[in-house]
Write an enzyme that holds these catalytic residues in place. Structure first.
Site, mmCIF file in Angstrom:
data_model
loop_
_atom_site.group_PDB
_atom_site.id
_atom_site.type_symbol
_atom_site.label_atom_id
_atom_site.label_comp_id
_atom_site.label_asym_id
_atom_site.label_seq_id
_atom_site.Cartn_x
_atom_site.Cartn_y
_atom_site.Cartn_z
ATOM 1 N N HIS A 120 -24.523 -25.556 21.000
ATOM 2 C CA HIS A 120 -24.109 -25.329 22.388
ATOM 3 C C HIS A 120 -24.324 -23.877 22.795
ATOM 4 O O HIS A 120 -24.664 -23.595 23.941
ATOM 5 C CB HIS A 120 -22.636 -25.717 22.563
ATOM 6 C CG HIS A 120 -22.387 -27.184 22.509
ATOM 7 N ND1 HIS A 120 -22.034 -27.930 23.609
ATOM 8 C CD2 HIS A 120 -22.461 -28.060 21.473
ATOM 9 C CE1 HIS A 120 -21.880 -29.198 23.261
ATOM 10 N NE2 HIS A 120 -22.131 -29.295 21.964
ATOM 11 N N ASP A 146 -26.215 -38.445 21.499
ATOM 12 C CA ASP A 146 -27.349 -38.672 22.399
ATOM 13 C C ASP A 146 -28.657 -38.961 21.676
ATOM 14 O O ASP A 146 -29.686 -39.195 22.312
ATOM 15 C CB ASP A 146 -27.532 -37.448 23.291
ATOM 16 C CG ASP A 146 -27.843 -36.179 22.497
ATOM 17 O OD1 ASP A 146 -27.408 -36.075 21.336
ATOM 18 O OD2 ASP A 146 -28.514 -35.287 23.037
ATOM 19 N N SER A 198 -33.466 -29.838 19.163
ATOM 20 C CA SER A 198 -34.646 -30.101 18.326
ATOM 21 C C SER A 198 -35.719 -30.855 19.114
ATOM 22 O O SER A 198 -36.913 -30.611 18.935
ATOM 23 C CB SER A 198 -34.247 -30.906 17.085
ATOM 24 O OG SER A 198 -33.473 -30.119 16.204
ATOM 25 N N ASP A 233 -19.773 -24.517 29.621
ATOM 26 C CA ASP A 233 -20.180 -25.763 28.981
ATOM 27 C C ASP A 233 -19.400 -26.901 29.632
ATOM 28 O O ASP A 233 -18.176 -26.855 29.732
ATOM 29 C CB ASP A 233 -19.876 -25.700 27.484
ATOM 30 C CG ASP A 233 -20.554 -26.809 26.704
ATOM 31 O OD1 ASP A 233 -20.396 -27.980 27.083
ATOM 32 O OD2 ASP A 233 -21.227 -26.515 25.696
#
Length: 454
Positions: free
Chosen positions: A23, A373, A354, A113
């Site tokens: 994050h 996810d 990634s 965030d």
């Protein structure tokens, strides 16, 4: 221009990530972009995270939040951690605003965030605006928004889900918080509650770029002010306009830089499979064994990142039996590795960071999603962006050595030419997005112009 730059440097932005590497990295990179446009940017994080940083982000200020929030990995619940974090942030924000005011800086906005619920309310209590930052894809944001709006019912009863702007998604293409809600009820609530005040803000930043998710971005823009500013990859791998922006400035693991790069230098172009499942994913012993022997059977060179806590799961004698073709390390500099000419394939869990790195560096993938996810990202990597293959899971929930070997050989073999061509296309588009006049660059410019004059 000089007058505008002077005004901008008196405008202060606070950036507040969840204190976890996956994050912090994208929000830190966004902070560097804002600083390069003339804003004064302070990133607030815990002192333990600051100690892990390399201290190279000289363009921004990094300030500590008191660490009595505890460790996020050992918190009793994520919700409890967020509540404690909010209390500490409120105190730190107030102190920071007053300190900067004494230096002539006006704090205009907190970029936070999006899973740090309540941050917008805290910012407003201090007379400051707020803007959420989504560290996942626009697609994932759209799925959770549909759930928030009641368009998705849990538990899922149909074999596939049809949603505006998205391809048909099977149950196993959905985020695991939705496909297996009984396993992650608190995290699901956290993700869905993100959206309760998105309609109240002027910007919802997302770590993506417009051409990567065109249809869903178009649809989201009818719901709230989506603003793509990614991919948040260090500038040297994209537009090269930010001097000295060569890597992320946070690494909670010590990378084996020299050993990895020296080993790769000895290999021919496109002959190495790079295997890494990020900083959190954990494979069971049986899955670890299947992966290990698949790498051996593939007859490709491989560089495999196995965290120190996971090395005990490697099969007996595996390292000795594969020493001529493989290298196993506890961590390595992923961007440098993916950019190396010897790497022909990236075997990944499909986390969003990634995924963006693979797309931005033009590397074909074999995707083996674990949770959150990653299944959705893997669906897009294979069927939408067409840059790789997703492994198939057997009836026991295991990916067999035969399946992994088959996927690696397909990506590294004849089909790999087509996949590599698609990967290079996305690499070009990612670079264009952040280059001067690109979609993300313009979004950042527009934001800076508006925040300076509010």
């Amino acid at each position: 221009m000089e007058r505008e730059q002077g005004v901008a440097t008196l405008t202060h932005i606070v950036v507040l990530p969840v204190p976890m590497q996956g994050h912090i990295n994208p929000m830190l990179q966004f902070s560097k972009r804002l600083a390069s446009k003339g804003l004064k940017v302070t990133l607030l994080t815990t002192s333990s995270i600051i100690k892990s940083m390399k201290g190279q982000a000289s363009s921004i200020t990094i300030e500590p939040i008191a660490d009595d929030t505890g460790d996020i990995e050992t918190a009793e619940t994520m919700e409890a951690y967020v509540d404690r974090f909010k209390v500490m942030f409120s105190r730190s924000l107030g102190d920071l605003i007053e300190k900067n005011k004494s230096y002539g800086y006006t704090t205009k906005l907190v970029v936070y965030d999006c899973i740090l619920l309540g941050t917008l309310d805290v910012a407003r209590q201090h007379g400051v605006g707020g803007a959420p930052f989504i560290t996942q894809s626009c697609t994932i944001a759209a799925i959770y928004h549909h759930l928030y709006q009641g368009r998705i019912r849990i538990p899922l009863e149909e074999p596939a889900v049809s949603l505006p702007s998205l391809p048909l998604l099977r149950i196993d293409d959905m985020p695991s918080f939705i496909s297996q809600p009984e396993l992650y009820p608190a995290l699901l609530r956290l993700c869905v509650d993100d959206f309760r005040n998105f309609h109240e803000v002027n910007w919802v930043f997302c770590n993506s770029f417009d051409k990567l998710e065109e249809e869903v971005v178009s649809w989201l823009s009818t719901q709230w002010p989506i603003t793509n500013i990614g991919p948040t990859i260090p500038s040297m791998y994209l537009d090269k306009r930010l001097k000295d922006d060569k890597n992320y400035d946070l690494n909670v693991f010590k990378p084996n830089v020299d050993a990895c790069m020296k080993w790769l230098d000895s290999k021919e172009i496109g002959t190495v499979v790079y295997v890494s499942f990020g900083s959190l994913a954990t494979l069971g012993e049986e899955q670890m064994e299947e992966l290990a022997w698949a790498l051996k059977r593939s007859n490709s060179y491989f560089l495999w990142v196995v965290r120190e806590t996971e090395t005990k799961k490697l099969p007996i004698n595996f390292l000795e039996e594969t020493s001529e073709r493989g290298m196993v390390v506890t961590w390595c500099p992923q961007l440098e590795v993916l950019a190396h000419k010897a790497v022909g394939c990236f075997m990944t869990h499909g986390g969003w960071n990634s995924t963006l790195e693979a797309l931005s560096l033009g590397v074909p993938v074999v995707s083996m999603p674990q949770w959150s996810d990653q299944a959705t990202n893997s669906k897009f990597l294979m069927d939408v962006w067409k840059v790789g293959i997703r492994v198939k899971v057997d009836e026991k929930g295991i990916v067999t050595r035969e399946e992994i070997e088959l996927c690696i050989k397909e990506v590294m073999g004849e089909r790999g030419t087509e996949i590599k061509g698609n990967a290079m296309k996305w690499k070009k588009l990612a670079r264009e997005a952040l280059d001067e006049g690109g979609s993300s660059d313009k979004n950042i410019d527009d934001f800076v112009a508006k925040i300076v004059h509010t």
